[in-house]
Design an enzyme around this catalytic site. Structure first.
Site, PDB file in Angstrom:
ATOM      1  N   THR A 307     -49.183  -6.535 -37.388  1.00  0.00           N
ATOM      2  CA  THR A 307     -48.896  -7.010 -38.723  1.00  0.00           C
ATOM      3  C   THR A 307     -50.213  -6.186 -39.622  1.00  0.00           C
ATOM      4  O   THR A 307     -51.497  -5.842 -39.397  1.00  0.00           O
ATOM      5  CB  THR A 307     -48.230  -8.287 -39.406  1.00  0.00           C
ATOM      6  OG1 THR A 307     -50.009  -8.899 -39.506  1.00  0.00           O
ATOM      7  CG2 THR A 307     -47.556  -8.837 -38.701  1.00  0.00           C
ATOM      8  N   ASP A 308     -49.801  -5.934 -40.902  1.00  0.00           N
ATOM      9  CA  ASP A 308     -50.550  -6.182 -41.599  1.00  0.00           C
ATOM     10  C   ASP A 308     -51.743  -6.980 -42.046  1.00  0.00           C
ATOM     11  O   ASP A 308     -50.967  -8.877 -41.951  1.00  0.00           O
ATOM     12  CB  ASP A 308     -50.641  -4.918 -42.801  1.00  0.00           C
ATOM     13  CG  ASP A 308     -51.362  -4.170 -43.433  1.00  0.00           C
ATOM     14  OD1 ASP A 308     -52.341  -4.674 -43.436  1.00  0.00           O
ATOM     15  OD2 ASP A 308     -51.563  -2.934 -43.906  1.00  0.00           O
TER      16      ASP A 308
END
Length: 772
Positions: A307-308
């Site tokens: 993910t970011d």
């Protein structure tokens, strides 16, 4: 309407990389290790935390007591089995010695104090050089690399960044950025390779190969695991502002946004980071369709998905597509996320994901798949055998050779946009006024991700030339006067920092032969870079207008991460030089261009808009170029950029002639290639480089075709009077498009193949026909 034939493409995972046997062995080994883990240990491997969560001390330069808090580290790694750490403490670069010790301490805990003995994988955003390593070699940003139209610079930056990142004892780099830079309002445009899908694909692959090597042997101590980002459609939010919704038809997503990522997958990229935003009302972090069906199944990506920053939590707190933190975790993991960049509250993530598995809401098979990908990544990096790398083994760190490579990229990127009456190059001896806020700003030359997230700490780490000092060294300090003039904004902070002296600058222009006006942007990154207006700010515009009234020759030097609108002054200045964000040695390169030591050869990797409401890429539709007929309504709806995609001037001239094509037609099921050749001659008096560009235009199609699309390019160097024959090979897939059924097809009909110096300056063209 044309009859179409579906073009089937085969994606080979890890193309050109690990052998099938080695890959199978790694997968088997990863499954074996994962099979010995408890559920809690597996969930911990899927968690990535910020280093700030396990640090203590104060960080006030020039002294710093920032270090790992070993109790916090043990809690995370031993008690919660955390598998990955990222970021730089207090978002500030650290010395190689600091990194060596800190990561070594993490690996000691992970491999000696835990039951499973799985190493930590550390990741950093080393975007245009080793961002978070003090003393590293800082390159031009990706947008400037694209302006070189020479992919060799991307390969070289990747190699050097990988080397210096490994010298920091870090094996994983969150780069390259492959987002399509189609909208200049977006704050992150400079992080990518511009608006064209083909350029993004070519440069992205070269950067990945620089990071990972031709064979993707990321266990090599001079290589790192790359992370393509941000999958997918992140760069075209409707508002133009970071992390806001996008609405993209699926065929448009596949046509323009997927190609660079597909090329990266085919090149064997090790990992991918996901788009923080949403598409068509669906957050990408929660999209099974995008993460599993498209990325993993159709595109063939076999690496690890991360993910970011905090984006699983954001499904609940920002996007509101999940009704709780637990629901957000369920959505993201089931969609196909392997590792969560948490970055702080790992207790909640680990606890809730464990509960979800025990409740049957997240299948154990999904956990096993994710953990196997994570362990396989760590095996590929060689971390089990060699968990640490040390600066002492990297003697070329920030060497003269590395610095030269950065300079060469900047010199190749700088783009001459206007040169009225051949005012440039300048000769020594003239009286020159240097003014504008960018004249003494290293921030403006480097942008964000430069020794800190926003680039605001650059002066603590860099002492390379500013535009002013480089110009003084080149033209003689006795010939240069400098007055700041204005700052970037009206804020007290910037007026204090840049010491505005507006009237003094205008007055000084009266005594100068030339004025070098250094304008553009201050450094920024992500959300803090959002704009309400893409015009160059009023303070700078007003300074330019008042100086122009003095009747002197004015050279506008731009340093900016995106094309700020300059139509109020562009037609009045005598020359315009675009430096983009040219990095640590960009000022030296600019001075060498001004004096003529370097013949500028950069070309725009984006369309430079003339007005805030006239934003369209060069590959727009025919209907976006409607001209008002004589006597008809006077409307301003035409495509009217300040400068066209692919445009850039030189101190010499080039002639194109003798275009040839080896075939004028092929049947649409043919596998043969097409070869186009053209002669390019330097008709001027100095040596120069020319980026020769091949475009295609589909004259009629079953959906509205683009007016023009870049298909190939080659940069050639020519001495005065020299001619070279440039050859391009195409296949029918290059003339295909995604139809409304979201299939890639090539249709029968006529195409124009065009060779030119830019998208708007076509020198030669030939007709090609696809038959049934």
């Amino acid at each position: 309407m044309k009859k179409g034939i579906l073009i089937m493409t085969t994606t080979i995972a890890m193309a050109g990389g690990l052998s099938a046997q080695n890959k199978t062995d790694l997968e088997s080994k990863a499954k074996e290790i994962a099979g010995k883990m408890t559920l809690a240990e597996k969930v911990g491997q899927m968690a990535q935390i910020s280093i700030d969560a396990v640090c203590e001390g104060e960080d006030t330069p020039p002294s710093s007591t920032m270090k790992l808090d070993m109790d916090k580290l043990r809690d995370a790694v031993v008690n919660y089995h955390i598998g990955s750490i990222l970021n730089s403490p207090n978002v500030r670069a650290r010395s190689t010695e600091w990194w060596n010790k800190a990561v070594e301490q993490m690996q000691e805990v992970a491999m000696k104090e835990t039951r499973i003995k799985v190493p930590i994988v550390y990741g950093l955003d080393q975007i245009h050089g080793a961002t978070y390593t003090a003393g590293s070699t800082m390159f031009p940003q990706e947008i400037a690399l694209a302006a070189t139209w020479n992919p060799a610079h991307a390969r070289k930056m990747g190699e050097i960044t990988a080397y210096e990142t490994r010298a920091s004892n870090v094996p994983w780099n969150f780069s390259p950025v492959l987002d399509l830079g189609q909208d200049p309002r977006w704050a992150r445009q400079y992080e990518g390779f511009g608006e064209d899908p083909y350029i993004g694909s070519v440069f992205g692959v070269e950067l990945i190969k620089g990071y990972e090597g031709d064979n993707n042997n990321i266990a090599d101590p001079a290589k790192v695991g790359a992370c393509m980002k941000h999958f997918l459609g992140y760069s075209v939010p409707v508002s133009g502002k970071d992390r806001t919704p996008a609405f993209i038809p699926e065929n448009v997503l596949l046509e323009y946004h997927v190609p660079a990522f597909q090329a990266a997958v085919d090149a064997g990229v090790a990992s991918v980071m996901i788009n923080s935003g949403s598409i068509n009302g669906e957050p990408v972090h929660g999209s099974f369709k995008l993460l599993t069906t498209l990325l993993k199944e159709k595109m063939g990506f076999k690496g690890m998905v991360v993910t970011d920053w905090q984006d699983i939590e954001n499904l609940y707190t920002r996007e509101r597509s999940a009704n709780s933190h637990k629901d957000a975790i369920k959505q993201a993991i089931n969609a196909g996320i392997d590792m969560s960049m948490i970055p702080y509250d790992y207790e909640r993530f680990c606890g809730m994901l464990t509960e979800l598995v025990n409740e049957g809401e997240v299948p154990m098979s999904r956990i096993d798949d994710a953990v196997t990908k994570i362990i396989e990544f760590k095996l590929k990096l060689g971390l089990f055998e060699t968990p640490n790398t040390y600066a002492k083994d990297y003697p070329e760190f920030n060497s003269r050779e590395f610095q030269q490579a950065s300079y060469d990229a900047a010199a190749d990127a700088i783009t001459l946009l206007k040169n009225e009456d051949n005012i440039l190059p300048l000769k020594k001896g003239a009286k020159i006024l240097v003014t504008g806020p960018n004249a003494v700003s290293r921030r403006a030359l480097n942008g964000g991700w430069t020794y800190s997230w926003q680039g605001e700490k650059v002066n603590e780490f860099l002492s390379t030339n500013t535009l002013l000092t480089a110009i003084e060294q080149t033209f003689g300090k006795e010939n240069i006067s400098y007055v700041p003039g204005v700052s970037y904004t009206d804020s007290i902070e910037y007026r204090t920092e840049y010491k505005d002296r507006f009237e003094e600058a205008v007055s000084a222009a009266k005594n100068a032969d030339y004025v070098i006006l250094c304008l553009g942007e201050n450094s920024y990154c992500e959300k803090p870079g959002d704009l309400d207006d893409i015009y160059l700010n009023e303070l700078q515009t007003e300074l330019a207008q008042e100086i122009l009234k003095q009747g002197k020759k004015v050279i506008l030097v731009l340093s900016e991460g995106r094309p700020r609108v300059i139509s109020k002054i562009a037609g009045k200045v005598n020359a315009i030089v675009q430096t983009y964000l040219p990095g640590a040695y960009g000022a030296d390169a600019l001075a060498d261009v001004l004096i003529g030591k370097v013949n500028p050869s950069g070309k725009l990797p984006y369309t430079y808009p003339a007005f805030p409401n006239s934003i369209a890429p060069y590959y727009h539709k025919y209907s976006e170029e409607q001209k008002a007929n004589a006597g008809a309504y006077n409307y301003e709806g035409d495509f009217n950029p300040e400068f066209h995609f692919g445009f850039g001037l030189s101190y010499t001239t080039f002639a194109y002639s003798n275009v040839k094509i080896d075939k004028t037609s092929l049947s649409k099921d043919s596998k043969e290639s097409i070869t186009i050749t053209i002669d390019v001659t330097n008709t001027g008096t100095v040596e120069g480089k020319e980026a020769v560009q091949l475009y295609s235009s589909d004259l009629y199609a079953s959906i509205i075709p683009d007016m023009i699309r870049l298909r190939r390019f080659e940069k050639v160097s020519l001495k005065p009077g020299e001619t070279k024959t440039v050859s391009f090979n195409l296949n029918l897939n290059d003339l295909s498009f995604i139809n409304l059924q979201n299939e890639r097809v090539v249709e029968s009909g006529d195409f124009e193949l065009k060779v030119g110096t830019s998208s708007a300056d076509i020198k030669e063209k030939v007709l090609f026909t696809v038959t049934d």
